[in-house]
Design a protein around this motif. Structure first.
Motif, PDB file in Angstrom:
ATOM      1  N   LYS A 105       0.840  -1.205   0.000  1.00 16.71           N
ATOM      2  CA  LYS A 105       0.000   0.000   0.000  1.00 16.71           C
ATOM      3  C   LYS A 105       0.873   1.252   0.000  1.00 16.71           C
ATOM      4  O   LYS A 105       0.652   2.180  -0.778  1.00 16.71           O
ATOM      5  N   HIS A 106       1.873   1.278   0.863  1.00 17.05           N
ATOM      6  CA  HIS A 106       2.772   2.431   0.931  1.00 17.05           C
ATOM      7  C   HIS A 106       3.627   2.539  -0.332  1.00 17.05           C
ATOM      8  O   HIS A 106       3.876   3.641  -0.822  1.00 17.05           O
ATOM      9  N   ALA A 107       4.044   1.403  -0.856  1.00 22.59           N
ATOM     10  CA  ALA A 107       4.827   1.418  -2.092  1.00 22.59           C
ATOM     11  C   ALA A 107       3.999   1.968  -3.244  1.00 22.59           C
ATOM     12  O   ALA A 107       4.499   2.751  -4.061  1.00 22.59           O
ATOM     13  N   TYR A 108       2.738   1.592  -3.312  1.00 24.46           N
ATOM     14  CA  TYR A 108       1.851   2.106  -4.360  1.00 24.46           C
ATOM     15  C   TYR A 108       1.769   3.627  -4.289  1.00 24.46           C
ATOM     16  O   TYR A 108       1.916   4.319  -5.304  1.00 24.46           O
ATOM     17  N   LEU A 109       1.555   4.153  -3.091  1.00 26.96           N
ATOM     18  CA  LEU A 109       1.451   5.603  -2.933  1.00 26.96           C
ATOM     19  C   LEU A 109       2.766   6.296  -3.305  1.00 26.96           C
ATOM     20  O   LEU A 109       2.768   7.361  -3.928  1.00 26.96           O
ATOM     21  N   MET A 110       3.878   5.687  -2.960  1.00 28.96           N
ATOM     22  CA  MET A 110       5.186   6.241  -3.330  1.00 28.96           C
ATOM     23  C   MET A 110       5.378   6.216  -4.841  1.00 28.96           C
ATOM     24  O   MET A 110       5.919   7.151  -5.423  1.00 28.96           O
ATOM     25  N   LEU A 111       4.933   5.142  -5.482  1.00 33.08           N
ATOM     26  CA  LEU A 111       5.072   5.043  -6.938  1.00 33.08           C
ATOM     27  C   LEU A 111       4.196   6.064  -7.660  1.00 33.08           C
ATOM     28  O   LEU A 111       4.591   6.601  -8.692  1.00 33.08           O
ATOM     29  N   VAL A 112       3.014   6.345  -7.115  1.00 35.18           N
ATOM     30  CA  VAL A 112       2.162   7.396  -7.690  1.00 35.18           C
ATOM     31  C   VAL A 112       2.934   8.710  -7.660  1.00 35.18           C
ATOM     32  O   VAL A 112       3.003   9.436  -8.658  1.00 35.18           O
ATOM     33  N   GLY A 113       3.543   9.012  -6.526  1.00 35.62           N
ATOM     34  CA  GLY A 113       4.356  10.221  -6.402  1.00 35.62           C
ATOM     35  C   GLY A 113       5.556  10.208  -7.332  1.00 35.62           C
ATOM     36  O   GLY A 113       5.895  11.227  -7.938  1.00 35.62           O
ATOM     37  N   PHE A 114       6.206   9.047  -7.453  1.00 37.07           N
ATOM     38  CA  PHE A 114       7.358   8.916  -8.348  1.00 37.07           C
ATOM     39  C   PHE A 114       6.981   9.288  -9.784  1.00 37.07           C
ATOM     40  O   PHE A 114       7.677  10.057 -10.437  1.00 37.07           O
ATOM     41  N   PHE A 115       5.873   8.761 -10.260  1.00 32.75           N
ATOM     42  CA  PHE A 115       5.459   9.035 -11.640  1.00 32.75           C
ATOM     43  C   PHE A 115       5.004  10.482 -11.830  1.00 32.75           C
ATOM     44  O   PHE A 115       5.169  11.039 -12.904  1.00 32.75           O
ATOM     45  N   LYS A 116       4.462  11.099 -10.783  1.00 27.39           N
ATOM     46  CA  LYS A 116       4.025  12.498 -10.896  1.00 27.39           C
ATOM     47  C   LYS A 116       5.185  13.476 -10.797  1.00 27.39           C
ATOM     48  O   LYS A 116       5.201  14.500 -11.468  1.00 27.39           O
ATOM     49  N   GLU A 117       6.143  13.179  -9.933  1.00 24.71           N
ATOM     50  CA  GLU A 117       7.189  14.143  -9.605  1.00 24.71           C
ATOM     51  C   GLU A 117       8.479  13.980 -10.393  1.00 24.71           C
ATOM     52  O   GLU A 117       9.321  14.858 -10.339  1.00 24.71           O
ATOM     53  N   SER A 118       8.668  12.882 -11.074  1.00 21.74           N
ATOM     54  CA  SER A 118       9.920  12.697 -11.806  1.00 21.74           C
ATOM     55  C   SER A 118       9.657  12.231 -13.227  1.00 21.74           C
ATOM     56  O   SER A 118       8.565  11.788 -13.550  1.00 21.74           O
ATOM     57  N   ASP A 119      10.661  12.368 -14.038  1.00 23.20           N
ATOM     58  CA  ASP A 119      10.597  11.899 -15.426  1.00 23.20           C
ATOM     59  C   ASP A 119      11.431  10.646 -15.625  1.00 23.20           C
ATOM     60  O   ASP A 119      11.619  10.197 -16.738  1.00 23.20           O
ATOM     61  N   ASN A 120      11.959  10.101 -14.546  1.00 20.85           N
ATOM     62  CA  ASN A 120      12.838   8.942 -14.624  1.00 20.85           C
ATOM     63  C   ASN A 120      12.061   7.681 -14.986  1.00 20.85           C
ATOM     64  O   ASN A 120      10.865   7.598 -14.767  1.00 20.85           O
ATOM     65  N   GLU A 121      12.801   6.716 -15.512  1.00 20.19           N
ATOM     66  CA  GLU A 121      12.192   5.417 -15.776  1.00 20.19           C
ATOM     67  C   GLU A 121      12.250   4.563 -14.523  1.00 20.19           C
ATOM     68  O   GLU A 121      13.006   4.851 -13.601  1.00 20.19           O
ATOM     69  N   ILE A 122      11.445   3.521 -14.505  1.00 20.11           N
ATOM     70  CA  ILE A 122      11.465   2.572 -13.396  1.00 20.11           C
ATOM     71  C   ILE A 122      11.771   1.187 -13.963  1.00 20.11           C
ATOM     72  O   ILE A 122      11.299   0.826 -15.037  1.00 20.11           O
ATOM     73  N   CYS A 123      12.608   0.462 -13.250  1.00 18.25           N
ATOM     74  CA  CYS A 123      12.961  -0.902 -13.664  1.00 18.25           C
ATOM     75  C   CYS A 123      11.924  -1.856 -13.080  1.00 18.25           C
ATOM     76  O   CYS A 123      11.507  -1.712 -11.934  1.00 18.25           O
ATOM     77  N   VAL A 124      11.519  -2.825 -13.869  1.00 19.87           N
ATOM     78  CA  VAL A 124      10.520  -3.793 -13.429  1.00 19.87           C
ATOM     79  C   VAL A 124      11.011  -5.195 -13.730  1.00 19.87           C
ATOM     80  O   VAL A 124      11.454  -5.491 -14.829  1.00 19.87           O
TER      81      VAL A 124
END
Length: 126
Positions: A105-124
């Motif tokens: 749950k906390h990771a999801y909220l952090m990822l929402v912020g990550f996608f809104k606040e940065s232009d970086n890619e994420i590794c999956v």
């Protein structure tokens, strides 16, 4: 049968996760909530697919230093491949640092912020 990488994120939602197993439910009393947020994370990654880079390993060699990375697994997410038991069905790396204790749950909220606040890619890693 081959599947497009973007469609794989949606396909992951159709399979059994360790949260669905008896051992998963015994080991994690919040298995239902964790699974719900894993599914939300899959949707979030799908929506931001242009910033997703697939990797085979969560090591710094593959993610890069200071990168964000997420590992999701249907049944087995093995941090140590020598131990053939489900260890962590969800794993996140934030700014290059592993965090095994963070709830989905906390990771999801952090990822929402990550996608809104940065232009970086994420590794999956799936």
């Amino acid at each position: 049968m081959s599947i497009e990488p973007r469609e794989l994120l949606l396909k992951m939602k159709q399979y059994e996760f360790v949260y669905d197993t008896k051992i998963g439910q015994v080991m994690n009393p919040k298995a239902d909530e964790d699974k719900e947020y894993v599914l939300k994370i899959l949707d979030l990654l799908y929506k931001n697919f242009d910033r997703v880079r697939y990797i085979d390993d969560m090591g710094s060699k593959y993610t890069g230093k200071g990168a964000w990375a997420v590992m999701l697994s249907q049944k087995f997410a093995l941090l140590d491949k020598r131990i053939p038991i489900p260890q962590v069905p969800f794993h996140i790396k934030i700014d290059g640092k592993n965090d095994l204790s963070i709830k989905t749950k906390h990771a999801y909220l952090m990822l929402v912020g990550f996608f809104k606040e940065s232009d970086n890619e994420i590794c999956v890693c799936l």
